[in-house]
Design an enzyme around this catalytic site. Sequence first.
Site, PDB file in Angstrom:
ATOM      1  N   ARG A   1      -4.465 -14.766   8.190  1.00 17.30           N
ATOM      2  CA  ARG A   1      -5.145 -15.631   9.165  1.00 17.30           C
ATOM      3  C   ARG A   1      -4.707 -15.316  10.585  1.00 17.30           C
ATOM      4  O   ARG A   1      -5.547 -15.220  11.483  1.00 17.30           O
ATOM      5  CB  ARG A   1      -4.897 -17.104   8.845  1.00 17.30           C
TER       6      ARG A   1
ATOM      7  N   ASN B   1      -7.471 -20.701   5.057  1.00 17.88           N
ATOM      8  CA  ASN B   1      -7.173 -20.450   3.655  1.00 17.88           C
ATOM      9  C   ASN B   1      -8.064 -21.340   2.804  1.00 17.88           C
ATOM     10  O   ASN B   1      -8.444 -22.438   3.221  1.00 17.88           O
ATOM     11  CB  ASN B   1      -5.712 -20.769   3.335  1.00 17.88           C
TER      12      ASN B   1
END
Length: 85
Positions: free
Chosen positions: A12, A30
């Site tokens: 990320r 996520n």
Amino acid sequence: MIHGRVQGVWYRGWTVATARELGLVGWVRNRMDGGVEALVQGDAAAIDRFMMLAQDGPPAARVAGIDVENAPVEDLQSFEQRATA
């Protein structure tokens, strides 16, 4: 949706940094299923470059595949990391 070993490997953070460098807007988060979901908006050439880079991601990631689909355009001003969904 990005599948593979993509959680716990800074995917990320890498996504946010890479998208911002390419001048893209959107978000990444996520997923409870172990994948990573991203919405990427911007210049088509920059999106193509992002998609090419996303196949590898950060060094510790092991991307097994990326599912791409069109999504409605959102009014976004930057690229951000969102909470797990």
